[in-house]
Design a protein around this motif. Structure first.
Motif, PDB file in Angstrom:
ATOM      1  N   PRO A   1     -14.981   7.403  -2.691  1.00 41.97           N
ATOM      2  CA  PRO A   1     -13.703   7.524  -3.407  1.00 41.97           C
ATOM      3  C   PRO A   1     -12.846   6.275  -3.229  1.00 41.97           C
ATOM      4  CG  PRO A   1     -13.707   8.882  -1.429  1.00 41.97           C
ATOM      5  CD  PRO A   1     -15.099   8.377  -1.586  1.00 41.97           C
ATOM      6  N   LEU A   2     -12.017   6.011  -4.210  1.00 42.28           N
ATOM      7  CA  LEU A   2     -11.088   4.891  -4.140  1.00 42.28           C
ATOM      8  C   LEU A   2      -9.815   5.328  -3.429  1.00 42.28           C
ATOM      9  CD1 LEU A   2     -11.568   3.726  -7.807  1.00 42.28           C
ATOM     10  CD2 LEU A   2     -12.178   2.339  -5.813  1.00 42.28           C
ATOM     11  N   TYR A   3      -9.301   4.462  -2.567  1.00 42.85           N
ATOM     12  CA  TYR A   3      -8.052   4.731  -1.862  1.00 42.85           C
ATOM     13  C   TYR A   3      -7.112   3.538  -2.002  1.00 42.85           C
ATOM     14  CZ  TYR A   3     -10.397   8.597   0.574  1.00 42.85           C
ATOM     15  OH  TYR A   3     -11.071   9.754   0.871  1.00 42.85           O
ATOM     16  N   ASN A   4      -5.831   3.835  -2.003  1.00 42.09           N
ATOM     17  CA  ASN A   4      -4.805   2.809  -1.860  1.00 42.09           C
ATOM     18  C   ASN A   4      -4.598   2.630  -0.362  1.00 42.09           C
ATOM     19  OD1 ASN A   4      -2.568   1.142  -1.962  1.00 42.09           O
ATOM     20  ND2 ASN A   4      -1.334   2.499  -3.239  1.00 42.09           N
ATOM     21  N   VAL A   5      -4.983   1.469   0.178  1.00 42.25           N
ATOM     22  CA  VAL A   5      -5.033   1.297   1.625  1.00 42.25           C
ATOM     23  C   VAL A   5      -4.275   0.044   2.065  1.00 42.25           C
ATOM     24  CG1 VAL A   5      -7.275   2.444   1.794  1.00 42.25           C
ATOM     25  CG2 VAL A   5      -7.179  -0.040   1.637  1.00 42.25           C
ATOM     26  N   THR A   6      -3.861   0.078   3.319  1.00 42.55           N
ATOM     27  CA  THR A   6      -3.226  -1.064   3.970  1.00 42.55           C
ATOM     28  C   THR A   6      -3.987  -1.387   5.240  1.00 42.55           C
ATOM     29  OG1 THR A   6      -1.007  -0.636   3.124  1.00 42.55           O
ATOM     30  CG2 THR A   6      -1.148  -1.859   5.162  1.00 42.55           C
ATOM     31  N   ALA A   7      -4.214  -2.678   5.446  1.00 44.55           N
ATOM     32  CA  ALA A   7      -4.757  -3.160   6.715  1.00 44.55           C
ATOM     33  C   ALA A   7      -3.646  -3.840   7.494  1.00 44.55           C
ATOM     34  CB  ALA A   7      -5.899  -4.141   6.472  1.00 44.55           C
ATOM     35  N   VAL A   8      -3.732  -3.767   8.806  1.00 38.57           N
ATOM     36  CA  VAL A   8      -2.819  -4.478   9.694  1.00 38.57           C
ATOM     37  C   VAL A   8      -3.625  -5.530  10.440  1.00 38.57           C
ATOM     38  CG1 VAL A   8      -1.293  -4.284  11.700  1.00 38.57           C
ATOM     39  CG2 VAL A   8      -1.251  -2.523   9.920  1.00 38.57           C
ATOM     40  N   PHE A   9      -3.184  -6.781  10.347  1.00 39.52           N
ATOM     41  CA  PHE A   9      -3.881  -7.906  10.981  1.00 39.52           C
ATOM     42  C   PHE A   9      -3.108  -8.371  12.204  1.00 39.52           C
ATOM     43  CE2 PHE A   9      -5.424  -7.879   6.664  1.00 39.52           C
ATOM     44  CZ  PHE A   9      -6.767  -8.213   6.787  1.00 39.52           C
ATOM     45  N   SER A  10      -3.827  -8.574  13.295  1.00 37.52           N
ATOM     46  CA  SER A  10      -3.207  -9.062  14.521  1.00 37.52           C
ATOM     47  C   SER A  10      -3.020 -10.576  14.448  1.00 37.52           C
ATOM     48  CB  SER A  10      -4.083  -8.695  15.720  1.00 37.52           C
ATOM     49  OG  SER A  10      -5.329  -9.365  15.634  1.00 37.52           O
ATOM     50  N   PRO A  11      -2.238 -11.162  15.348  1.00 35.39           N
ATOM     51  CA  PRO A  11      -1.985 -12.605  15.282  1.00 35.39           C
ATOM     52  C   PRO A  11      -3.237 -13.477  15.383  1.00 35.39           C
ATOM     53  CG  PRO A  11      -0.322 -11.548  16.638  1.00 35.39           C
ATOM     54  CD  PRO A  11      -1.367 -10.498  16.337  1.00 35.39           C
ATOM     55  N   ASP A  12      -4.340 -12.929  15.866  1.00 31.92           N
ATOM     56  CA  ASP A  12      -5.580 -13.725  15.885  1.00 31.92           C
ATOM     57  C   ASP A  12      -6.378 -13.571  14.598  1.00 31.92           C
ATOM     58  OD1 ASP A  12      -6.677 -11.200  16.073  1.00 31.92           O
ATOM     59  OD2 ASP A  12      -7.748 -11.555  17.961  1.00 31.92           O
ATOM     60  N   GLY A  13      -5.837 -12.852  13.631  1.00 29.66           N
ATOM     61  CA  GLY A  13      -6.494 -12.700  12.338  1.00 29.66           C
ATOM     62  C   GLY A  13      -7.427 -11.514  12.225  1.00 29.66           C
ATOM     63  N   ALA A  14      -7.602 -10.753  13.295  1.00 32.36           N
ATOM     64  CA  ALA A  14      -8.521  -9.609  13.249  1.00 32.36           C
ATOM     65  C   ALA A  14      -7.834  -8.404  12.616  1.00 32.36           C
ATOM     66  CB  ALA A  14      -8.992  -9.249  14.648  1.00 32.36           C
ATOM     67  N   PRO A  15      -8.532  -7.706  11.707  1.00 33.61           N
ATOM     68  CA  PRO A  15      -7.964  -6.457  11.191  1.00 33.61           C
ATOM     69  C   PRO A  15      -8.057  -5.362  12.240  1.00 33.61           C
ATOM     70  CG  PRO A  15     -10.181  -6.755  10.333  1.00 33.61           C
ATOM     71  CD  PRO A  15      -9.866  -7.989  11.144  1.00 33.61           C
ATOM     72  N   HIS A  16      -7.037  -4.530  12.303  1.00 32.74           N
ATOM     73  CA  HIS A  16      -7.105  -3.385  13.201  1.00 32.74           C
ATOM     74  C   HIS A  16      -8.284  -2.514  12.775  1.00 32.74           C
ATOM     75  CE1 HIS A  16      -5.977   0.400  15.166  1.00 32.74           C
ATOM     76  NE2 HIS A  16      -5.222  -0.327  15.971  1.00 32.74           N
ATOM     77  N   PRO A  17      -8.965  -1.879  13.725  1.00 35.99           N
ATOM     78  CA  PRO A  17     -10.134  -1.060  13.364  1.00 35.99           C
ATOM     79  C   PRO A  17      -9.831   0.093  12.425  1.00 35.99           C
ATOM     80  CG  PRO A  17     -10.142  -1.529  15.719  1.00 35.99           C
ATOM     81  CD  PRO A  17      -8.823  -2.008  15.193  1.00 35.99           C
ATOM     82  N   GLN A  18      -8.578   0.530  12.362  1.00 37.62           N
ATOM     83  CA  GLN A  18      -8.218   1.627  11.462  1.00 37.62           C
ATOM     84  C   GLN A  18      -7.404   1.099  10.282  1.00 37.62           C
ATOM     85  OE1 GLN A  18      -6.533   4.242  14.724  1.00 37.62           O
ATOM     86  NE2 GLN A  18      -7.627   5.791  13.546  1.00 37.62           N
ATOM     87  N   LEU A  19      -7.572   1.742   9.144  1.00 41.31           N
ATOM     88  CA  LEU A  19      -6.819   1.423   7.942  1.00 41.31           C
ATOM     89  C   LEU A  19      -5.887   2.585   7.607  1.00 41.31           C
ATOM     90  CD1 LEU A  19      -9.816   0.102   5.783  1.00 41.31           C
ATOM     91  CD2 LEU A  19      -8.121  -1.297   7.000  1.00 41.31           C
ATOM     92  N   VAL A  20      -4.772   2.291   6.961  1.00 44.84           N
ATOM     93  CA  VAL A  20      -3.851   3.336   6.490  1.00 44.84           C
ATOM     94  C   VAL A  20      -4.194   3.657   5.047  1.00 44.84           C
ATOM     95  CG1 VAL A  20      -1.457   3.977   6.065  1.00 44.84           C
ATOM     96  CG2 VAL A  20      -2.028   2.518   8.022  1.00 44.84           C
ATOM     97  N   ARG A  21      -4.462   4.926   4.766  1.00 44.43           N
ATOM     98  CA  ARG A  21      -4.747   5.386   3.406  1.00 44.43           C
ATOM     99  C   ARG A  21      -3.564   6.184   2.867  1.00 44.43           C
ATOM    100  NH1 ARG A  21      -9.549   5.040   6.038  1.00 44.43           N
ATOM    101  NH2 ARG A  21     -11.428   4.570   4.808  1.00 44.43           N
ATOM    102  N   LYS A  22      -3.197   5.945   1.636  1.00 44.52           N
ATOM    103  CA  LYS A  22      -2.046   6.633   1.042  1.00 44.52           C
ATOM    104  C   LYS A  22      -2.360   8.113   0.873  1.00 44.52           C
ATOM    105  CE  LYS A  22       1.363   5.915  -2.647  1.00 44.52           C
ATOM    106  NZ  LYS A  22       1.715   5.055  -3.801  1.00 44.52           N
ATOM    107  N   ALA A  23      -1.449   8.941   1.320  1.00 45.75           N
ATOM    108  CA  ALA A  23      -1.647  10.393   1.242  1.00 45.75           C
ATOM    109  C   ALA A  23      -1.124  10.980  -0.063  1.00 45.75           C
ATOM    110  CB  ALA A  23      -0.963  11.070   2.426  1.00 45.75           C
ATOM    111  N   TYR A  24      -0.115  10.332  -0.657  1.00 49.13           N
ATOM    112  CA  TYR A  24       0.538  10.874  -1.853  1.00 49.13           C
ATOM    113  C   TYR A  24       0.497   9.856  -3.002  1.00 49.13           C
ATOM    114  CZ  TYR A  24       2.400  14.746   0.927  1.00 49.13           C
ATOM    115  OH  TYR A  24       2.526  15.860   1.718  1.00 49.13           O
ATOM    116  N   PRO A  25      -0.649   9.719  -3.673  1.00 53.57           N
ATOM    117  CA  PRO A  25      -0.691   8.832  -4.840  1.00 53.57           C
ATOM    118  C   PRO A  25       0.270   9.326  -5.923  1.00 53.57           C
ATOM    119  CG  PRO A  25      -2.908   9.491  -4.158  1.00 53.57           C
ATOM    120  CD  PRO A  25      -1.947  10.371  -3.423  1.00 53.57           C
ATOM    121  N   ILE A  26       0.940   8.392  -6.597  1.00 55.74           N
ATOM    122  CA  ILE A  26       1.808   8.760  -7.706  1.00 55.74           C
ATOM    123  C   ILE A  26       0.960   8.907  -8.966  1.00 55.74           C
ATOM    124  CG2 ILE A  26       3.782   7.653  -6.625  1.00 55.74           C
ATOM    125  CD1 ILE A  26       3.447   5.345  -8.618  1.00 55.74           C
TER     126      ILE A  26
END
Length: 374
Positions: free
Chosen positions: A199-224
């Motif tokens: 499935p397609l998700y609207n997601v956000t990644a959080v990157f640390s100052p060393d450029g690594a993405p956090h292992p978890q992603l935020v997925r939107k719960a309430y698509p408009i």
């Protein structure tokens, strides 16, 4: 039957290309000059802050990852010039800042198109077989949009990570990388990957100052409604929080910031970030039409039509709900500019437990710095 349908769809795509006079070459049009960037600082300088970036973007900014990175870097340069970049900075980019990487590398006709539909037709025509295959594999209500994002998902994930990981490393900051539409994304070995048939998700990644993405992603719960036809709603179980040099961070994607159950899922976050996108142009000062997602029990229905859109954002979203959490501060940042025929509106909202602040109105891009005390 499946193979026959694939052949028919591919043939139709080729005919569409001929009919529109499509010719395939990379986009190389001129990029509009950088608008003036206004920097607003709130609070007293300390060891940490939330930096809301509200870029004015153009479709040509998405012709390549390098073009978009250059445009976004100008905003971080402006923040750095004002002394706002510190080891405890969390930079918040807006919702869908990465989504239009779907057009990266598309033919020039995609960027000269007057409408999103025209641009997407050009993009589909550039890859007729891949598009036809993705269309067959998509069962969302909006199959055409789903097929385009599914077809481009792996490349989009790569470009998204390249841009925001590079910016995080260059400026040595934590980055909330706006959002992007991807097919069932996950992080493995510090790389954002996709499951193309998921499935397609609207997601956000959080990157640390060393450029690594956090292992978890935020997925939107309430698509408009405009995205619900091709993106899935994510469950709130195991909602991610992020340990950053500035403190424990929670991220809510746009409409999610209007719902109390999302705040309940965040728990003990010290800082909150809301990547947002608001359409159409001019709607900020228009009467608020009410929720387009399920209406929470704690919001009076009489506020629809009584409040303006901007007032509703300050009443029922982050600015009105931060006090119900343990968080000390939060930042909502909106996407600006005009991409194809899509307008945009909104003003960054910086929130502390003392209240909310908006930057002065400005025609160009904006950076809002909210210093957070220890």
């Amino acid at each position: 039957m499946m193979r026959s349908a694939l052949i028919i769809l591919a043939f139709m795509a080729v005919l569409a290309l001929v009919w529109t006079g499509w010719r395939y070459w990379p986009a190389s049009g001129d990029t509009p000059p950088q608008e003036a960037i206004a920097v607003t600082a709130l609070g007293s300088p300390s060891g940490r802050n939330l930096i809301g970036v509200e870029p004015k973007l153009h479709q040509s900014d998405y012709r390549s990852p390098a073009a978009l990175q250059s445009r976004l870097a100008a905003y971080l340069d402006a923040a750095r010039d004002e002394g706002a970049i510190v080891p405890g900075s969390v930079v918040v980019f807006p919702e869908h800042a990465g989504t239009w990487l779907v057009a990266s590398g598309a033919p020039a006709t995609a960027f000269s198109a007057r409408t999103v539909d025209g641009a997407m037709m050009s993009l589909a025509g550039a890859h007729p077989l891949s598009f036809a295959s993705a269309l067959i594999g998509s069962d969302e209500d909006d199959r055409l949009a789903a097929a385009l994002f599914r077809m481009r998902s792996a490349a989009m994930a790569r470009d998204y990570q390249t841009i925001f990981a590079s910016l995080a490393r260059e400026y040595a900051v934590t980055i909330v990388a706006g959002s992007i539409v991807l097919a069932d994304p996950y992080v493995e070995d510090r790389v954002i990957r996709v499951r193309q048939d998921g499935p397609l998700y609207n997601v956000t990644a959080v990157f640390s100052p060393d450029g690594a993405p956090h292992p978890q992603l935020v997925r939107k719960a309430y698509p408009i409604p405009s995205e619900a036809g091709f993106t899935a709603s994510a469950p709130l179980e195991n909602y991610p929080l992020f340990d950053t040099p500035a403190g424990r961070l929670g991220v809510l994607i746009c409409a999610d910031s209007w719902h109390p159950d999302v705040y309940a899922a965040i728990g003990d976050a010290e800082l909150l970030a809301v990547p947002a996108y608001l359409q159409p142009s001019g709607v900020w000062d228009e009467p608020w039409g009410g929720y387009v997602t399920p209406w929470p029990d704690d919001v009076p229905r009489g506020d629809a039509g009584r409040l303006t859109e901007g007032e509703a954002w300050q009443t029922h979203a982050l600015a009105g709900r931060l006090s119900s959490t343990q968080a000390l501060a939060g930042m909502t940042a909106f996407l600006g500019g005009t991409l194809w025929d899509m307008g945009s509106d909104g003003r960054a909202i910086a929130v502390t437990r003392e209240g909310a602040s908006l930057p002065p109105e400005h025609d160009g891009g904006r950076v809002v710095v909210l210093w957070v005390g220890d």
